[in-house]
Scaffold this motif. Structure first.
Motif: not given
Length: 129
Positions: A50, A52, A118, A122
């Motif tokens: 994911e 960021d 992160p 994320y």
């Protein structure tokens, strides 16, 4: 034999009204053979990342240019770092958050890589092991 078309839903399927067509269920995706261990590349391929907008890896490229050994190129299993036209470029997507790049850069390189985990939700999500 009539043509065969796969369809994921029978609801409001316009093909059902056509003569000579029949529907087959969608095939299940192939499952990994549990008796065969997955390679590292196959396991990493199952992970999800994911992205960021806040970077968790930053590189001081001016310092990096003066680094001869560039140990980050050799220690990162995800190949986040690479040389392109003699310059170090990096892409954090796909990083498995090992942190080895920052460690070797600090102790063998010139401390140009600054790495932190992160923000919550994320980064990498490990889906296997």
């Amino acid at each position: 034999m009539p043509p065969v078309i796969t369809w994921s839903s029978r609801a409001h399927n316009p093909l059902l009204a056509l003569p000579g067509f029949r529907l087959l269920p969608m095939p299940e995706p192939p499952k990994a053979d549990a008796s065969k261990p997955l390679s590292v590349d196959e396991r990493v391929g199952l992970d999800r990342f994911e992205f960021d907008e806040e970077p968790f890896i930053t590189v001081d490229t001016d310092v990096c240019r003066t680094c001869e050994p560039k140990p980050c190129l050799y220690v990162c299993p995800s190949k986040v770092y690479r040389l392109e036209k003699g310059e170090l470029v990096y892409n954090t997507e796909g990083c498995i958050e090992l942190g080895a790049c920052a460690i070797v850069c600090k102790h063998i390189g010139k401390d140009a890589i600054h790495w932190s985990y992160p923000r919550g939700s994320y980064g990498v999500e490990f889906r296997f092991g």
